[in-house]
Design a protein around this motif. Sequence first.
Motif, PDB file in Angstrom:
ATOM      1  N   VAL A   7      50.529  33.294  72.587  1.00 31.96           N
ATOM      2  CA  VAL A   7      50.092  32.337  71.566  1.00 31.96           C
ATOM      3  C   VAL A   7      49.844  33.034  70.234  1.00 31.96           C
ATOM      4  O   VAL A   7      49.535  32.380  69.236  1.00 31.96           O
ATOM      5  N   SER A  30      56.821  31.572  72.016  1.00 31.98           N
ATOM      6  CA  SER A  30      55.575  30.816  72.039  1.00 31.98           C
ATOM      7  C   SER A  30      55.456  30.100  73.382  1.00 31.98           C
ATOM      8  O   SER A  30      56.461  29.742  74.003  1.00 31.98           O
ATOM      9  N   ASP A  67      54.719  27.221  73.709  1.00 31.36           N
ATOM     10  CA  ASP A  67      55.315  25.902  73.493  1.00 31.36           C
ATOM     11  C   ASP A  67      56.798  25.878  73.853  1.00 31.36           C
ATOM     12  O   ASP A  67      57.377  24.801  74.036  1.00 31.36           O
TER      13      ASP A  67
END
Length: 227
Positions: free
Chosen positions: A131, A147, A149
């Motif tokens: 992160v 990431s 994500d």
Amino acid sequence: MPAKKKPNGEKGCKQNQCMIPEPSLRRLPWYLSYAKLLLAEGQNSVSSTQIAQGVGVDSSLVAKDLSYVNLKGRTRIGYRTEEMVEVLENFLGFTENHRAFLFGVGNLGAALLEDRGLRQFGLEIVAGFDVNSQVIGTRIDEIPIFSMDDLAEQAELHPEVHIGILTVPIQTAQAVTDQLIECGIYAIWNFTPYRISVPEGVVVQNTSMYAHLALMFNRMKCGLHTH
């Protein structure tokens, strides 16, 4: 996203692999390393007594442990070192290519990414996740860092990845575990001191350096050192 299906070869395991006691399984890599050392020195055979002395266990354990992988010593000859290396590497899965994602690119995570020796034991880390914006988008030993994500997308791009290596802070260990399982990871090498909770069918191997450090400190305090 739907969970990845386990490859046919991983739905079950050979009878010996499933039945071997964990203490015996933990000793097999010791025997393998010792056999490799002897083979490199040109020694073609080794007795159970010699193995026991080399790795520091009882000789009766050696014979019993090796029987689980169908290795039997010959009278006055012992075990053939080349055969022992081949059989143990195959049994332990070191000759296969297991691909993994690593989660948490701090000091420990970065060190594992740089550890090329893992490939010698059948483990290839193909991507790291974090992160921290300062490490996202970089590479460590040519391994890209993404990431968190991006995990779902990368999991779809790498359906062969079934292993997650967890080196995140303890506060986020469970949340990251839930996320990687949701993306189809079903084997976790957990380096955090947190005992993560996983659904049935997910394999977890806990490797806490802090626990081993505490054990060493305790043995030192109790005077259990041998030298």
